[in-house]
Design an enzyme around this catalytic site. Structure first.
Site, PDB file in Angstrom:
ATOM      1  N   GLU A  81     103.372  -2.003  44.105  1.00 24.50           N
ATOM      2  CA  GLU A  81     102.638  -0.648  44.846  1.00 24.50           C
ATOM      3  C   GLU A  81     103.769   0.241  45.114  1.00 24.50           C
ATOM      4  OE1 GLU A  81      99.524   0.995  45.235  1.00 24.50           O
ATOM      5  OE2 GLU A  81     101.167   2.451  45.912  1.00 24.50           O
TER       6      GLU A  81
ATOM      7  N   GLY B  14      96.196   0.393  49.895  1.00 28.01           N
ATOM      8  CA  GLY B  14      94.991   1.173  50.387  1.00 28.01           C
ATOM      9  C   GLY B  14      94.684   2.042  49.106  1.00 28.01           C
ATOM     10  N   GLY B  15      95.927   2.703  48.717  1.00 31.53           N
ATOM     11  CA  GLY B  15      95.528   3.493  47.406  1.00 31.53           C
ATOM     12  C   GLY B  15      95.080   4.835  48.052  1.00 31.53           C
TER      13      GLY B  15
ATOM     14  N   CYS C  65      91.743   6.259  47.952  1.00 33.24           N
ATOM     15  CA  CYS C  65      90.395   6.324  48.884  1.00 33.24           C
ATOM     16  C   CYS C  65      91.049   6.081  50.247  1.00 33.24           C
ATOM     17  CB  CYS C  65      89.757   4.973  48.750  1.00 33.24           C
ATOM     18  SG  CYS C  65      88.146   4.737  49.610  1.00 33.24           S
TER      19      CYS C  65
ATOM     20  N   HIS D 103      57.051  10.002  58.736  1.00 35.71           N
ATOM     21  CA  HIS D 103      56.907  11.281  59.000  1.00 35.71           C
ATOM     22  C   HIS D 103      57.335  11.809  60.307  1.00 35.71           C
ATOM     23  CE1 HIS D 103      54.525  15.118  58.754  1.00 35.71           C
ATOM     24  NE2 HIS D 103      54.189  14.641  60.069  1.00 35.71           N
TER      25      HIS D 103
END
Ligand code: FAD
Length: 456
Positions: free
Chosen positions: A38, A43-44, A46, A442
């Site tokens: 990485e 966590g990238g 997003c 409703h």
């Protein structure tokens, strides 16, 4: 001649990208020797610069907009101030520790080696990480996508933001220019206008969100046009600095002057940058890694998931692919297929937009017969309560089978309203079963969906 380091370390599994890729590592991999590569934080997109922080900014922005538009309801209210730096601290004070904790946890595992490096393929299943080369029989490509920077003269000579940086700026700019008209452009426009910036959106196409249902794109462009300065259907001829200002020039001699510029003109997959062709993995014409229905690339043992291979570029589809890859690596004789049927998406602006299935434009291009009905929010009791003027729910169905072919909603909480249609779509209910089977609360806003279905 390419230089290969003498030592190539062998792993059982290499995962490139610790966004969705990090979730591949279920307990089934406990006995495996795993490398996670990485180059940024765990966590990238997003978690760190995408879905989650953007929505944490959008929520307060929507409160501001609700207050600003409360007059017709008999409420005279105003926003005293927005404490931007406190919002930034709150958002990233929550997110950054999660990213750091995710990495710490992986590093604490005996069977996992984390490489905080830029990965690049240098040969068949050979991945360069820093000054080391690693290899494995099983490799997962989960390196995502990055902002696309358009070829506008002068752009590279001015300071500009992308979605990766704009959410961390110390103060909102007085004037923000945004290049692009997709979901990132409009979501960030919504945020910055709400916190006080004068926002100008510059978009090549005449409509914002042009890939959406035509009526929705038109309604949205109309609503946003009342809130923002829009320069739609225009492409800048050049971008330049003028002192501290950024000037965006157009061919007609006009210019937009701003204090900050956000470039939000789409995202390109990272496969080419990762050098996947060096390991024999094929890219399609748009640069996405080619995978089959089981997430297998054409190279035995190499899998791909998420934005690197899926043009939908959505986190929930990336998650589904991650689960499939985690399963399929261990079950070659029982391979899972990701079912994208009814994959919804949403734009979290004010108003929101949500969609599932096909648009009328797509159905027409495919020559598919359909019936459609558009029901305004304002036709429901809750819509009256809201004095809503813009929201609607459009449903599209097959005239023979009465199955839903698509649904498109613009308005308050569209991202929630779509979900009941997603269920019907996914599980093959007819529009009549959806309309008459369940009872609808409703007078909730969900009655707009009921009414739209009943009218088909
Ligand atoms: C502003 C914004 C808002 C968004 N909002 C939403 C939303 O509301 N809903 C939704 O569904 N989706 C949203 N998305 C899209 C979503 O974030 C992505 O679809 C998702 O994060 C993709 O996950 P991924 O694992 O494929 O890629 P990523 O999460 O991007 O992970 C890829 C990782 O690989 C790393 N990497 C890349 N190249 C290399 C390399 N060569 N070497 C080592 N590491 C590398 C990257 O640093 C990154 O950490 C948004 C995106 C953005 C930008």
């Amino acid at each position: 001649m390419r230089h290969y380091p003498a030592l190539v370390e062998q792993f059982d599994l290499i995962i490139i990208g610790a966004g969705s890729g990090n979730s591949v590592l279920t307990e089934d991999f406990d006995g495996w020797k795993v490398a996670v590569v990485e180059r940024e934080v765990f966590g990238g997109t997003c978690l760190n610069r995408g879905c989650i922080p953007s929505k944490m900014f959008i929520y307060p922005a929507s409160i501001v907009e609700t207050i600003r538009t409360a007059g017709p309801l008999g409420v005279d209210a105003h926003v005293d101030s927005v404490r931007w730096s406190e919002i930034v601290d709150r958002v990233f004070g929550r997110i950054d520790p999660i990213a750091a904790g995710g990495e710490d946890y992986r590093r604490s595992l005996d069977n996992v080696t984390v490489f905080s490096e830029d990965a690049r393929f240098v040969g068949h299943k050979q991945v360069q990480v820093g000054d080391q080369v690693i290899t494995a029989d099983t490799i997962v490509l989960a390196a995502g996508a990055r902002p696309r920077i358009p070829d506008v003269p002068g752009l590279n000579e001015v300071p500009f933001h992308t979605s990766a940086t704009i959410m961390r700026i110390p103060a909102p700019p007085r004037r923000l220019a945004i290049l692009g008209g997709g979901f990132i452009a409009v979501e960030m426009g919504h945020v910055f206008q709400a916190v006080g910036s004068e926002v100008t959106i510059i978009n090549r196409s005449k409509l914002l969100l042009r890939a959406h249902d035509q009526e929705i794109a038109e309604r949205f462009t109309d609503v946003f046009g009342q809130r923002f300065t829009l320069r739609c259907g225009e492409t800048p001829s050049q971008v330049r600095n003028d002192g501290d200002e950024i000037v965006i020039d157009f061919a007609d001699g006009e210019s937009v002057v701003a204090d900050a510029l956000l470039v939000a003109t789409g995202r390109i997959p990272n496969g080419e940058q990762l050098g996947v062709k060096e390991t024999g993995v094929e890219l399609d014409a748009s640069g996405y890694v080619v995978v089959d229905e089981h997430q297998r690339t054409g190279v035995d043992g190499i899998w791909a998931l998420g934005d690197i291979s899926n043009p939908m570029q959505l986190k929930h589809t990336a998650n589904a692919e991650t689960r499939a890859v985690a399963h399929n690596i261990h079950h070659p004789d029982d391979l899972q297929v990701v079912n994208y049927s009814g994959a919804p998406s949403a734009v979290f602006t004010h108003p929101q937009i949500a969609t599932v299935g096909k648009t009328e434009r797509e159905l027409e291009a495919e020559g598919v017969a359909y019936i459609a009905h558009t029901q305004p929010y304002g036709a429901t009791a809750y819509g009256w309560a809201m004095e809503d003027e813009h929201g609607f729910c459009k449903v599209i169905a097959d005239p023979e089978t009465r199955l839903l072919l698509g649904a498109h909603i613009i308005g308050h909480e569209a991202s929630l309203l779509i979900q009941q249609l997603v269920l019907g779509y996914r599980f093959g209910l007819t529009v009549d079963e959806m309309a008459r089977g369940p009872l609808y609360v409703h007078p909730a806003l969900s009655e707009v969906v009921e009414q739209a279905l009943l009218e088909l």
